[in-house]
Design an enzyme around this catalytic site. Structure first.
Site, PDB file in Angstrom:
ATOM      1  N   CYS A   1     -43.832 -49.822  -4.020  1.00 10.12           N
ATOM      2  CA  CYS A   1     -45.152 -49.375  -3.545  1.00 10.12           C
ATOM      3  C   CYS A   1     -45.105 -48.227  -2.547  1.00 10.12           C
ATOM      4  O   CYS A   1     -45.819 -47.229  -2.711  1.00 10.12           O
ATOM      5  CB  CYS A   1     -45.895 -50.525  -2.871  1.00 10.12           C
ATOM      6  SG  CYS A   1     -45.575 -52.142  -3.538  1.00 10.12           S
TER       7      CYS A   1
ATOM      8  N   GLU B   1     -71.630 -44.943  -3.135  1.00 10.61           N
ATOM      9  CA  GLU B   1     -73.043 -45.347  -3.118  1.00 10.61           C
ATOM     10  C   GLU B   1     -73.520 -45.745  -4.515  1.00 10.61           C
ATOM     11  O   GLU B   1     -74.500 -46.489  -4.654  1.00 10.61           O
ATOM     12  CB  GLU B   1     -73.937 -44.250  -2.529  1.00 10.61           C
ATOM     13  CG  GLU B   1     -74.026 -42.986  -3.349  1.00 10.61           C
ATOM     14  CD  GLU B   1     -74.890 -41.901  -2.690  1.00 10.61           C
ATOM     15  OE1 GLU B   1     -75.943 -42.227  -2.127  1.00 10.61           O
ATOM     16  OE2 GLU B   1     -74.490 -40.719  -2.742  1.00 10.61           O
TER      17      GLU B   1
ATOM     18  N   HIS C   1     -74.609 -41.519   1.782  1.00  8.47           N
ATOM     19  CA  HIS C   1     -74.823 -40.346   0.941  1.00  8.47           C
ATOM     20  C   HIS C   1     -74.234 -39.096   1.574  1.00  8.47           C
ATOM     21  O   HIS C   1     -74.376 -38.925   2.775  1.00  8.47           O
ATOM     22  CB  HIS C   1     -76.334 -40.169   0.724  1.00  8.47           C
ATOM     23  CG  HIS C   1     -76.657 -39.087  -0.259  1.00  8.47           C
ATOM     24  ND1 HIS C   1     -76.403 -39.221  -1.611  1.00  8.47           N
ATOM     25  CD2 HIS C   1     -77.199 -37.859  -0.079  1.00  8.47           C
ATOM     26  CE1 HIS C   1     -76.784 -38.112  -2.217  1.00  8.47           C
ATOM     27  NE2 HIS C   1     -77.271 -37.274  -1.328  1.00  8.47           N
TER      28      HIS C   1
END
Ligand code: NDP
Length: 461
Positions: free
Chosen positions: A47, A441, A436
């Site tokens: 990883c 969103e 936003h």
């Protein structure tokens, strides 16, 4: 009988180190052994170095996109040696951190391969120690199929140490490691052939996400050689270039072949047979829900048990074991709703059920999807798209699956995994105000469910 240790751990990777530190914190006398490097696959050759290579390779896309944002750059060049050596330095640093963490916790480290001599005795080289309880956390290792010329192929273990980056690289496999390294090598400028035996990458993931990743990999310039099996690899005087022969009689040339065709649990040479620790049908150590093996004082966690082969899962299993056995806080590892990510480019991340699993297990579903070109690429001409999907159980309104293919998918899904784990409903997603302008969103503004096929019955009914 007085033992040297209350707990002895074989394998100092993610699961073993976590279990030993927590057990020591609960007051146990703990020893641990490791035959390679403390930190295990994740830190040493998995990883961590992989993600650093992903970061390194992504600059290629950033440089391309920068022009549309007004930047003029000299044609960038890349030094594999610099990236490789800097990644190796970071791995060395983390290896030191892990060793100090063990020391700080009072865990005694024995370097060498641990072998069970009897149910309470472990040999490490010439040394022998005894312990009341034993934990096996020996992880897994790459598997390369028995084909002619397999000795010319490398695995992810060697990929971090390549003397130089070849111009043409063939990656074999369609799973996590194959798609991640295909993206890394492609970003660093190699011509990449990805050879997979199916029609698409990432079997087991949500079907639409698989398609989205597959198309993105193709779009990024990787040559997708689908439904192809390799017959043999031929070398020129024992070295590159290699000729790869396919089972259907085709052939192509490459400078490096990397196999990423799965990993197998490390169960041999550690004396399991001698003490009666049994394996399951797939060759992993068989454990119960407390991670206990078929021997009463021996437990196993992590990839050697082949449950969900992810570092955070090994950490959870190791921590639960230590709390249960040494902390008077019995708790079982919870393998439900484990989020995961594949660091291909763009990333795939998810939590909960795939649409296919949800259809098998639940009744009627509501499925919400969104596919769009990320704002960043509206100015540059990159064709990369983002795909998002919410799967909702129509009967309860619970969100049972969240999936995303796109930039920063892993970061986004980590947050949403809390909501899924907490049993959030679609109404609660809808009541959440978006940030936003972000991609995220979209997850709280998906209003219209996809038109569903005729409702199906639960599989069990
Ligand atoms: P995977 O099991 O994910 O994928 C193996 C791939 O190899 C599959 O596409 C499989 O095809 C294919 N394959 C298997 N045998 C053969 C063969 N004989 N010939 C051709 N193709 C073959 O394994 P990986 O090695 O990619 O990763 C191992 C594990 O490591 C993963 O399961 C994951 O848990 C973990 N991991 C997690 C990461 C993350 O969290 N980001 C990153 C890397 C690894 P088929 O689908 O047909 O079986």
């Amino acid at each position: 009988m007085a033992y040297d240790y209350d707990l002895f751990v074989i394998g100092a990777g993610s699961g073993g180190v976590r279990a030993s530190r927590i057990a020591a914190g609960h007051g146990a006398r703990v020893g641990i052994c490791e035959d390679f490097r403390v930190g295990g696959t994740c830190v040493i050759r998995g990883c961590v170095p992989k993600k650093l290579l992903v970061y390194g390779s992504k600059f290629a896309h950033e440089f391309e996109d920068a022009a549309a944002y007004g930047w003029t750059l000299a044609p960038p060049t890349h030094s594999w040696a610099t990236l490789r050596d800097n990644v190796a330095k970071e791995v060395d640093r983390l290896n030191g951190v892990y060793i100090r963490l063990l020391e700080g916790a009072g865990v005694k480290l024995h370097m060498g391969r641990g072998r069970l001599m009897d149910r309470h005795t472990i040999a490490i080289g010439e040394e022998t120690v005894t312990a009341e309880k034993i934990l096996i956390a020996t992880g897994g290792a790459p598997v390369v199929p028995e084909i002619r010329g397999r000795e010319f192929a490398i695995t992810s273990n060697e990929a971090f140490h390549l003397p130089e980056l070849p111009k043409r690289i063939t990656v074999v496999g369609g799973g996590y490691i194959a798609v991640e390294f295909a993206g890394i090598f492609n970003g660093l400028g190699a011509h990449v052939d990805l050879v997979l035996r199916r029609d698409r990458v990432l079997r087991g993931f949500d079907e639409e996400c698989r398609t989205a990743v597959h198309e993105s990999l193709k779009e990024s310039g990787i040559k997708m050689r689908t439904e192809m099996q390799i017959d043999c690899i031929e070398a020129t005087n024992g070295k590159a270039p290699f000729t790869v022969h396919t089972q259907l009689g085709g052939m192509f040339e490459t400078d490096l072949v990397m196999y990423a065709t799965g990993r197998a649990p490390n169960t041999s040479g550690i004396g399991l047979e001698k003490v009666g620790v049994q394996l399951d049908k797939a060759g992993a150590i068989a454990v119960d829900e407390w991670s206990k093996t078929t021997v009463d004082n021996i437990w196993a966690v992590g990839d050697v048990t082949d449950r969900i082969n992810l570092t955070p899962v090994a950490l959870m299993e190791g921590h639960c074991f230590a709390d249960t056995e040494f902390g008077k806080k019995p708790r079982k590892a919870d393998h439900r709703d484990v989020p995961s990510a594949v660091f291909c480019q763009p990333e795939l991340a998810n939590v909960g059920l795939t649409e296919e699993e949800a259809r098998m297990r639940l009744g009627e579903l509501k499925v919400f999807t969104s596919a769009f070109r990320p704002m960043k690429y509206t100015v540059s001409s990159r064709q990369q798209r983002t795909f998002m999907k919410l799967i909702v159980d129509a009967a309860t309104d619970k969100v049972v699956g969240v999936h995303m293919v796109g930039d920063d998918a892993a970061e986004l899904i980590q947050g949403l995994a809390v909501a899924v784990k907490a049993g959030a409903t679609k109404a609660q997603f809808d009541a959440t105000v978006g940030i936003h302008p972000t991609a995220g969103e979209e997850f709280v503004t998906m209003r219209t469910a996809r038109v569903e096929p005729a409702p199906r019955q639960k599989a069990a009914e």
